[in-house]
Design a protein around this motif. Structure first.
Motif, PDB file in Angstrom:
ATOM      1  N   THR A  67      52.034  10.286  28.555  1.00 57.30           N
ATOM      2  CA  THR A  67      50.644   9.841  28.499  1.00 57.30           C
ATOM      3  C   THR A  67      49.737  11.025  28.171  1.00 57.30           C
ATOM      4  O   THR A  67      50.127  12.185  28.283  1.00 57.30           O
ATOM      5  CB  THR A  67      50.223   9.214  29.837  1.00 57.30           C
ATOM      6  N   THR A  93      41.768  12.726  35.336  1.00 62.06           N
ATOM      7  CA  THR A  93      42.505  11.494  35.607  1.00 62.06           C
ATOM      8  C   THR A  93      43.575  11.746  36.663  1.00 62.06           C
ATOM      9  O   THR A  93      44.097  12.850  36.788  1.00 62.06           O
ATOM     10  CB  THR A  93      43.165  10.965  34.326  1.00 62.06           C
ATOM     11  N   PRO A 106      49.652   9.085  37.204  1.00 59.10           N
ATOM     12  CA  PRO A 106      50.072   7.675  37.287  1.00 59.10           C
ATOM     13  C   PRO A 106      51.256   7.503  38.216  1.00 59.10           C
ATOM     14  O   PRO A 106      52.204   8.304  38.210  1.00 59.10           O
ATOM     15  CB  PRO A 106      50.438   7.331  35.838  1.00 59.10           C
ATOM     16  N   GLY A 166      51.565  14.215  33.081  1.00 59.91           N
ATOM     17  CA  GLY A 166      51.449  12.795  32.764  1.00 59.91           C
ATOM     18  C   GLY A 166      52.707  12.188  32.182  1.00 59.91           C
ATOM     19  O   GLY A 166      52.650  11.108  31.588  1.00 59.91           O
ATOM     20  N   THR A 172      48.326   2.407  33.819  1.00 61.19           N
ATOM     21  CA  THR A 172      47.589   3.412  33.041  1.00 61.19           C
ATOM     22  C   THR A 172      46.450   2.822  32.232  1.00 61.19           C
ATOM     23  O   THR A 172      45.779   3.550  31.493  1.00 61.19           O
ATOM     24  CB  THR A 172      48.557   4.147  32.096  1.00 61.19           C
ATOM     25  N   ASN A 229      44.860   6.462  30.959  1.00 58.66           N
ATOM     26  CA  ASN A 229      45.815   7.365  30.313  1.00 58.66           C
ATOM     27  C   ASN A 229      46.421   6.644  29.117  1.00 58.66           C
ATOM     28  O   ASN A 229      47.155   5.672  29.284  1.00 58.66           O
ATOM     29  CB  ASN A 229      46.939   7.777  31.281  1.00 58.66           C
TER      30      ASN A 229
END
Length: 296
Positions: free
Chosen positions: A105, A111, A114, A226, A257, A276
Motif C-alpha cells: 500500500t 495514516t 492497516p 504498509g 484500506t 491507503n
C-alpha cells in the motif's frame, strides 16, 4: 666663424608625434565620439491566455501518462490463475509449500498501519487460540468469562499487565474503564498494537458479542511501510480454493484500506481520499518467485 645652433626636438614631442601617427588622432577642435538617438520602442502587449477547460486538462494528463516511463516489471504481470500454475510448477517437489500473498500500500504520512481479522474459506494454517484479557466489571465481567476470556478484571489488573504477569494476545475494555487504564497502559500496549480503542472495536459494551465474532478468525496486519503479508493456501490445495482464499483476503484488505467500491462512493460524497491506496499485489511461494498479479 661660429655655426648657428640648431634646436633639437625634445623626447616628449617625438613621443606625441608617434602616438598621433599610430592612432590617427582627430584634428584639434573636433569631437572623437558620435552620438545617435532613435525613437523609443512601444511596450509589447502580453495577451492573457484563457484558462484551460477540464476536457483539455484531462487530455493533457492522458498524454503525459502515455509518455511516462513504465516500470520494467509492467510486462511481467500475470493473472491469478497463471501465477498459481507457475508457482505450482516450480514447487512440484514440495506439495506442502505455502502460497503467500503480499499486498503493498501507499502508506502516506499520518495514516495508520492497516490491520484486521479474517476467516478464510479454507484455512492454510492451524489457528492459534487468542489469550484474551478483558477490563470489565459486574455483569459484563461475568459474560466475558462465559464467552471464553482468560483474564477478566477491573483496574486491579493494570499493575499485572504492566509487569507482564498476564501474557495476553488481545485486550478488550468497556467504555467505563478505558479512561482509567489509558494513562498507565497506553505507553506499554500502544507500541505493540494491543491497546484497546474504539476505532478498532476493542472498546465496546458488547464484550460477549465481540468474542463470538472473532472466534476462529486470525489477525493480519501490515508493517511500517504498509506491506501486508499473509499465507493464503497450501500448494496441494485445488486451484479453485487458492483463488477463493486470495479473492476473499483481498476484499478484506480493500475494505480495511478504503479501496472498495462502497467506500469510493462515500469518499466521493465526502470529498475524501482512500486511506491507503493499493500499489501492488504479489503472489509467491516458499521457493518460488514473486509474481505480480494483474487482475486484482
Amino acid at each position: 666663424m661660429f655655426l648657428s645652433s640648431v634646436s633639437r626636438p625634445s623626447k616628449q614631442s617625438i613621443h606625441y608625434c608617434l602616438r598621433a601617427s599610430t592612432y590617427h588622432l582627430p584634428p584639434a577642435g573636433l569631437s572623437s565620439r558620435h552620438f545617435s538617438s532613435s525613437s523609443p520602442a512601444y511596450i509589447r502587449k502580453v495577451r492573457s491566455r484563457p484558462a484551460p477547460t477540464k476536457a483539455k486538462l484531462a487530455a493533457k494528463e492522458r498524454k503525459n501518462a502515455l509518455k511516462a516511463r513504465k516500470s520494467i516489471y509492467e510486462n511481467e504481470k500475470k493473472t491469478l490463475v497463471d501465477a498459481i500454475n507457475i508457482l505450482r510448477a516450480v514447487e512440484v517437489a514440495r506439495p506442502n509449500s505455502t502460497y503467500e500473498l503480499v499486498v503493498k500500500t501507499a502508506m502516506k504520512r499520518g495514516t495508520t498501519i492497516p490491520k484486521g481479522r479474517i476467516n478464510l474459506p479454507r484455512e492454510a494454517r492451524a489457528k492459534t487460540k487468542d489469550r484474551v484479557l478483558v477490563f470489565a466489571e459486574g455483569r459484563q465481567a461475568d459474560e466475558a468469562k462465559r464467552a471464553g476470556a482468560e483474564f477478566v478484571g477491573g483496574t486491579e489488573l493494570i499493575e499485572g499487565v504492566a509487569n507482564g504477569r498476564y501474557p495476553a494476545t488481545m485486550y478488550l475494555c468497556t467504555p467505563s474503564l478505558i479512561r482509567a487504564i489509558t494513562p498507565k497502559l497506553g505507553r506499554i500496549l500502544g507500541p505493540k498494537g494491543l491497546m484497546p480503542s474504539e476505532r478498532r472495536g476493542t472498546v465496546t459494551e458488547d464484550i460477549c458479542g465481540y468474542l463470538k465474532r472473532i472466534s476462529g478468525s486470525s489477525e493480519w496486519r501490515g508493517d511500517k511501510a504498509g506491506t501486508i503479508r499473509s499465507a493464503i493456501a497450501k500448494m496441494n490445495f485445488p486451484a479453485v480454493d487458492v483463488i477463493r482464499n486470495a479473492r476473499h483476503f483481498l476484499s478484506v484488505v480493500k475494505a480495511a484500506t478504503g479501496n472498495t467500491t462502497v467506500n469510493d462512493e462515500r469518499q466521493r460524497k465526502n470529498g475524501t481520499k482512500p486511506v491507503n491506496a493499493i500499489t501492488r499485489v504479489i503472489l509467491s511461494s516458499s521457493q518460488g518467485p514473486g509474481i505480480q498479479i494483474s487482475d486484482v
